[in-house]
Scaffold this active site. Structure first.
Site, PDB file in Angstrom:
ATOM      1  N   CYS A 204     114.565   5.151   0.249  1.00  0.00           N
ATOM      2  CA  CYS A 204     115.246   4.339   0.131  1.00  0.00           C
ATOM      3  C   CYS A 204     115.554   3.872   1.042  1.00  0.00           C
ATOM      4  CB  CYS A 204     116.116   5.059  -0.607  1.00  0.00           C
ATOM      5  SG  CYS A 204     116.010   5.221  -1.927  1.00  0.00           S
TER       6      CYS A 204
ATOM      7  N   ARG B  31     109.773   0.079   3.835  1.00  0.00           N
ATOM      8  CA  ARG B  31     109.643   1.563   3.558  1.00  0.00           C
ATOM      9  C   ARG B  31     109.359   2.241   2.431  1.00  0.00           C
ATOM     10  NH1 ARG B  31     114.475   2.909   7.105  1.00  0.00           N
ATOM     11  NH2 ARG B  31     114.922   4.813   5.714  1.00  0.00           N
TER      12      ARG B  31
ATOM     13  N   TRP C 242     114.471   4.083  -4.197  1.00  0.00           N
ATOM     14  CA  TRP C 242     112.885   4.859  -4.200  1.00  0.00           C
ATOM     15  C   TRP C 242     112.792   6.395  -4.960  1.00  0.00           C
ATOM     16  CZ3 TRP C 242     110.267   9.802  -2.712  1.00  0.00           C
ATOM     17  CH2 TRP C 242     109.425   9.643  -3.044  1.00  0.00           C
TER      18      TRP C 242
ATOM     19  N   ASN D 157     121.359   7.449  -0.325  1.00  0.00           N
ATOM     20  CA  ASN D 157     119.861   7.583   0.643  1.00  0.00           C
ATOM     21  C   ASN D 157     119.327   9.786   0.107  1.00  0.00           C
ATOM     22  OD1 ASN D 157     119.041   4.819   0.552  1.00  0.00           O
ATOM     23  ND2 ASN D 157     118.849   5.655   2.977  1.00  0.00           N
ATOM     24  N   GLY D 158     118.691   9.571  -0.104  1.00  0.00           N
ATOM     25  CA  GLY D 158     118.563  11.147  -0.197  1.00  0.00           C
ATOM     26  C   GLY D 158     118.682  11.988  -1.141  1.00  0.00           C
TER      27      GLY D 158
ATOM     28  N   GLU E  22      91.995  12.628   6.783  1.00  0.00           N
ATOM     29  CA  GLU E  22      91.888  10.909   7.240  1.00  0.00           C
ATOM     30  C   GLU E  22      91.794  10.005   6.087  1.00  0.00           C
ATOM     31  OE1 GLU E  22      94.925   9.825   7.754  1.00  0.00           O
ATOM     32  OE2 GLU E  22      95.213   7.853   8.322  1.00  0.00           O
TER      33      GLU E  22
ATOM     34  N   LYS F 124      93.952   8.014   2.852  1.00  0.00           N
ATOM     35  CA  LYS F 124      93.395   6.320   2.851  1.00  0.00           C
ATOM     36  C   LYS F 124      92.987   5.414   1.515  1.00  0.00           C
ATOM     37  CE  LYS F 124      95.591   5.436   6.685  1.00  0.00           C
ATOM     38  NZ  LYS F 124      96.429   6.669   6.553  1.00  0.00           N
TER      39      LYS F 124
ATOM     40  N   GLU G 197      95.111   6.861  -0.863  1.00  0.00           N
ATOM     41  CA  GLU G 197      97.041   6.064  -1.694  1.00  0.00           C
ATOM     42  C   GLU G 197      96.725   4.826  -1.419  1.00  0.00           C
ATOM     43  OE1 GLU G 197      99.243   6.597   2.349  1.00  0.00           O
ATOM     44  OE2 GLU G 197      97.344   6.390   3.566  1.00  0.00           O
TER      45      GLU G 197
ATOM     46  N   HIS H  92      79.315  25.603  -0.552  1.00  0.00           N
ATOM     47  CA  HIS H  92      80.064  26.310  -0.741  1.00  0.00           C
ATOM     48  C   HIS H  92      81.270  25.748  -1.697  1.00  0.00           C
ATOM     49  CE1 HIS H  92      79.457  29.239   2.461  1.00  0.00           C
ATOM     50  NE2 HIS H  92      79.826  28.116   3.022  1.00  0.00           N
TER      51      HIS H  92
ATOM     52  N   LYS I  73     107.265   4.456   3.135  1.00  0.00           N
ATOM     53  CA  LYS I  73     106.918   4.742   4.782  1.00  0.00           C
ATOM     54  C   LYS I  73     107.354   5.671   5.354  1.00  0.00           C
ATOM     55  CE  LYS I  73     104.952   3.255   8.070  1.00  0.00           C
ATOM     56  NZ  LYS I  73     102.976   2.858   8.239  1.00  0.00           N
TER      57      LYS I  73
HETATM   58  C1  F6R Z   1      99.513   8.319   5.368  1.00  0.00           C
HETATM   59  C2  F6R Z   1     100.942   8.140   5.909  1.00  0.00           C
HETATM   60  C3  F6R Z   1     101.874   9.332   5.438  1.00  0.00           C
HETATM   61  C4  F6R Z   1     102.679   9.871   6.827  1.00  0.00           C
HETATM   62  C5  F6R Z   1     103.017  10.942   6.991  1.00  0.00           C
HETATM   63  C6  F6R Z   1     103.911  10.916   7.623  1.00  0.00           C
HETATM   64  O1  F6R Z   1      98.674   6.379   5.285  1.00  0.00           O
HETATM   65  O2  F6R Z   1     101.299   7.254   6.666  1.00  0.00           O
HETATM   66  O3  F6R Z   1     101.379   9.767   5.346  1.00  0.00           O
HETATM   67  O4  F6R Z   1     101.811  10.014   8.381  1.00  0.00           O
HETATM   68  O5  F6R Z   1     104.548  10.608   5.763  1.00  0.00           O
HETATM   69  O6  F6R Z   1     104.822  10.227   8.631  1.00  0.00           O
HETATM   70  P1  F6R Z   1     105.539  10.457  10.125  1.00  0.00           P
HETATM   71  O7  F6R Z   1     104.567  10.358  10.524  1.00  0.00           O
HETATM   72  O8  F6R Z   1     106.289   9.025   9.564  1.00  0.00           O
HETATM   73  O9  F6R Z   1     106.633  11.394   9.720  1.00  0.00           O
END
Ligand code: F6R
Length: 608
Positions: free
Chosen positions: A2, A27, A74, A98-99, A481, A485, A488, A504, A603
Site C-alpha cells: 500500500c 509498489r 494492496w 498501511n500494514g 531466481e 521470475k 511471478e 531424486h 514491490k
Molecule cells: C522478486 C522480487 C521479490 C523481492 C523480495 C524482497 O522479483 O522482487 O522476491 O526480492 O520481496 O524484497 P527486498 O529486496 O526489497 O527486501
C-alpha cells in the site's frame, strides 16, 4: 504494498495526491482512493483496480479545501473491491492505513458490541471508528490518536484527518515507513520518499511509536505518550529519477537493459582502479574482518537468492563459513549467532518487514549487521551499523532485476575483501578478479543481445506445460531466481533445482512438454552438469542451455544453446541471470500479462 500520500498546502490537493500515488504505483496495489476537504467535509472518491480508474472518477470533481489524503491499497483483510478501498471515513474522520492490525478480531468484536456498523471488511476501518469515538467525546484529533494508539497491535502506518481541524494531519507508525516532507508553504506525509521529492528535500523519517502532528506548516513529533521529541529534518540527496520508460514498453525491460550501468555504479566507490585493488568503503574495521569467524546472510525472494550466491563466493574465496537464511525463518527460529559473526541483510527496498525484523533481532544479540540496500534512508539502511549500496537507481518493475545484479557485484567485493583480510591483506588473485569485475558491464551488454532470441521464442515457450531450471554450484541459486521470475511474471509452473538432485524426483516430470533451462558454464562442475543434461535429454525434455564460449557439446545436447562470455565463476551469475530475466519477460508479455505489476505482488513487502 500500500501507498500513503497526504497533503496540506496551497496547491490543488487532488493534483498533488494523485501525482504522489502515481509515484508509488510501482509498489503494487489493487484499488485506490482519496478523501479531500470540500465545503467543510471530506469528499471521498475510490475505485477498484489501477489509478487510471480513480483518475477517471476524479476528472469532474472539484475540491475547495487544502487538505487531503490518498491511498493505493494492496489487499490484506477483505477483497480488493471499492468498499474496502481506503480512505475509511467515519463521522468526519478519514484515515489511510498501511500494514495489518493484528488484534483486528478483538477490536471488531468490541466495536460491534457497541452497535457500530461496518462499511467494509477491513482492519483499517476499525481505526477510523476508534478515533471518531474519541472525537465524539470531546477530544481533538491528536489526543484521539494518542488515546487509540495503545489499543493497536500489529504493524501499521496510519495518516488521519478530521473535518473539525481542517489544517491538521496526524501520522503515526509502528512498522511500515512514514515520512513527513517539509516544504516552505506545504506539508506532505507519504509512505515513500518518491512522493515527496518533487515538493521538498527536507524530511523527517518517523520512528516506530512516534506521532507526527502537522498543523499547517508546523510539524511536531511526539512519542506515543504525547511527549514532544526533538527531531531535526534531514536533507535528502536523492535525485528523483522520473518514472519514465524512455522508449521501452515496460519498466522491467528498461531495468534489464540498465544492468550494465547498475553494476558499474555498484562497483565504482569500492575499486582502486590504478592498482587494481578492492577498497571496500564500509564501516567495518580491518581487525573485525580479520577476526571474523562466521557470516550469516539474510533476505527474502530475489534478495535471498543473491544471498545464496554470496555463500558460494565467500566460502569459496575467503573460506569463512556462511549460513544463508530466508528472513521470515531466521527471525522466528531463535538463531545462534556466535560472537565474531557478521550478519549481512539484503533488501532492495530496505523496507521488507521480515528482513527488518531479522536485522533488529541481530542487533539485540549484540552482533554486527551490514545492510545491502538500494534505497538510501530506508528503514533497514537507517538501522544497520554498516552499509553497502546497490546504487542501481530506482527500480520500478515489481520483479527485481538490476538490484539483483548490483547485489551480486557487491557480494563479489565482500568475498574479495574478506579473503584479503583473512590472508593478511594480500590476495594474489585480486588484480585478475578486479579486472573481471571491470569487464562485467561490457560482457553484460553482449548478453543483452539475446533479447531477440527470447522475443521470437516466447510464442513457442509459452505453450510448455512447465519449466525446470537447473544448475550446480553457484549456478543453482541463479536457476532458482530464473524460476521465480517466470512464476511471478508468466504465472507458469517453474521450478529451480540443483541439477544433481534431478534423479531424486524431478526427473519424473520430464517429457516433451517440459522445458529444461540448464546453466552449464565451463566451471569445476561442468562435466557433472553435462551428465545431468544427458539424462534430461534422454527423457525427451526440450533443452535450452546457457553456457560459456563456443561449446559444441552443449550445442549438440540442446534445442537452443546460448553462449555467454567466459568469466570468473563468481561473476558468471551476473551474466547468466540476464537470459533468464529476458525469457520470463517475453513469455509474460506474449501472454498479455502486466509485466511491471504482476498480479497479487507488491514491490515493497512491509507486512510479514
Ligand atoms: C522478486 C522480487 C521479490 C523481492 C523480495 C524482497 O522479483 O522482487 O522476491 O526480492 O520481496 O524484497 P527486498 O529486496 O526489497 O527486501
Amino acid at each position: 504494498m500500500c501507498g500513503i500520500v497526504g497533503y496540506y498546502g496551497p496547491k490543488d490537493p487532488k493534483e498533488v495526491i494523485v501525482n504522489g500515488l502515481r509515484a508509488l504505483e510501482y509498489r503494487g496495489y489493487d484499488s485506490a482512493g482519496v478523501a479531500i476537504l470540500h465545503q467543510g467535509e471530506f469528499k471521498r472518491v475510490r475505485a477498484e483496480g489501477k489509478l487510471v480508474h480513480l483518475e477517471e472518477r476524479l476528472k469532474e470533481e472539484v475540491f475547495d479545501g487544502h487538505l487531503g489524503i490518498g491511498h493505493t491499497r494492496w489487499a490484506t483483510h477483505g477483497l480488493p473491491i471499492e468498499r474496502n478501498a481506503h480512505p475509511h471515513c467515519v463521522d468526519g474522520v478519514s484515515i489511510v492505513h498501511n500494514g495489518i492490525i493484528e488484534n483486528y478480531a478483538e477490536l471488531r468484536e468490541s466495536l460491534r458490541a457497541q452497535a457500530v456498523n461496518f462499511q467494509s471488511d477491513t482492519d483499517s476501518e476499525l481505526v477510523a471508528h476508534l478515533i471518531a469515538q474519541q472525537i465524539k467525546v470531546g477530544k481533538n484529533l491528536l489526543s484521539a490518536v494518542l488515546e487509540v494508539l495503545p489499543q493497536l497491535e500489529g504493524a501499521y502506518s496510519i495518516l488521519a484527518v478530521s473535518k473539525d481541524q481542517p489544517n491538521e494531519m496526524v501520522a503515526f507508525k509502528y512498522g511500515p515507513p512514514l515520512i513527513v516532507g517539509l516544504a516552505s508553504d506545504a506539508t506532505l506525509v507519504a509512505s515513500d520518499i518518491q512522493a515527496i521529492v518533487p515538493h521538498t528535500r527536507e524530511v523527517i523519517f518517523l520512528e516506530d511509536q512516534e506521532v507526527a502532528h502537522i498543523c499547517g506548516s508546523q510539524v511536531q513529533i511526539l512519542d506515543s505518550r504525547g511527549e514532544e521529541r526533538s527531531r531535526t529534518p534531514v536533507h535528502i540527496d536523492w535525485t528523483q529519477e522520473r518514472a519514465e520508460k524512455q522508449g521501452y514498453p515496460h519498466f522491467m525491460l528498461k531495468e534489464i537493459f540498465e544492468q550494465p550501468r547498475a553494476v558499474a555504479q555498484a562497483l565504482a566507490p569500492h575499486l582502486d582502479l590504478e592498482n587494481h585493488r578492492v577498497k571496500l568503503k564500509v564501516e567495518l574495521e580491518e581487525s573485525f574482518l580479520q577476526s571474523l569467524e562466521r557470516v550469516f546472510i539474510v533476505g527474502c525472494g530475489t534478495s535471498f537468492y543473491a544471498a545464496m550466491a554470496g555463500e558460494y563466493m565467500i566460502e569459496g574465496l575467503a573460506r569463512i563459513p556462511v549460513e544463508v537464511e530466508i528472513a521470515s525463518e531466521f527471525r522466528y527460529r531463535n538463531p545462534i549467532l556466535p560472537a565474531n559473526s557478521l550478519v549481512v541483510v539484503i533488501s532492495q527496498s530496505g523496507e521488507t518487514a521480515d528482513t527488518l525484523a531479522a536485522l533488529r533481532l541481530v542487533k539485540e544479540q549484540g552482533v554486527r549487521a551490514l545492510s545491502i540496500c538500494n534505497v538510501p534512508n530506508s528503514s533497514i539502511d537507517r538501522e544497520a551499523q554498516a552499509h553497502l549500496y546497490m546504487n542501481a537507481g530506482v527500480e520500478i518493475g515489481v520483479a527485481s532485476t538490476k538490484a539483483f545484479v548490483s547485489t551480486l557485484a557487491l557480494l563479489n567485493l565482500l568475498a574479495i575483501s574478506l579473503a584479503k583480510a583473512k590472508s593478511g591483506g594480500e590476495l594474489k588473485a585480486e588484480p585478475d578478479l578486479v579486472q573481471g569485475l571491470l569487464s562485467l558491464p561490457s560482457h553484460m551488454e553482449t548478453v543483452l543481445v539475446h533479447e531477440k532470441f527470447f522475443a521470437e521464442a516466447a510464442q513457442t515457450l509459452k505453450s510448455f506445460r512447465g519449466f525446470l531450471y537447473m544448475g550446480r554450484g553457484i549456478n543453482y541459486p541463479i536457476a532458482l531466481e530464473g524460476a521465480l521470475k517466470l512464476k511471478e511474471l508468466a504465472y507458469m509452473h517453474a521450478e529451480g533445482y540443483a541439477a544433481g538432485e534431478m534423479k531424486h524426483g524431478p526427473l519424473a516430470l520430464i517429457d516433451s512438454e517440459m522445458a529444461i533451462i540448464m546453466l552449464a558454464p565451463k566451471d569445476g562442475l561442468y562435466e557433472k552438469t553435462l551428465s545431468n543434461l544427458e539424462e534430461a535429454k534422454a527423457r525427451g525434455g526440450q533443452i535450452i542451455s546457457i553456457g560459456s564460449g563456443d561449446d559444441e557439446r552443449l550445442r549438440q545436447l540442446s534445442q537452443h544453446y546460448l553462449a555467454l562470455p567466459q568469466t570468473h565463476w563468481m561473476m558468471m551469475p551476473l551474466l547468466e541471470v540476464i537470459p533468464l530475466q529476458l525469457l520470463a519477460y517475453h513469455v509474460a508479455e506474449s501472454l498479455g500479462h502486466d509485466v511491471d505489476q504482476p498480479r497479487n505482488l507488491a514491490k515493497s513487502v512491509t507486512v510479514e
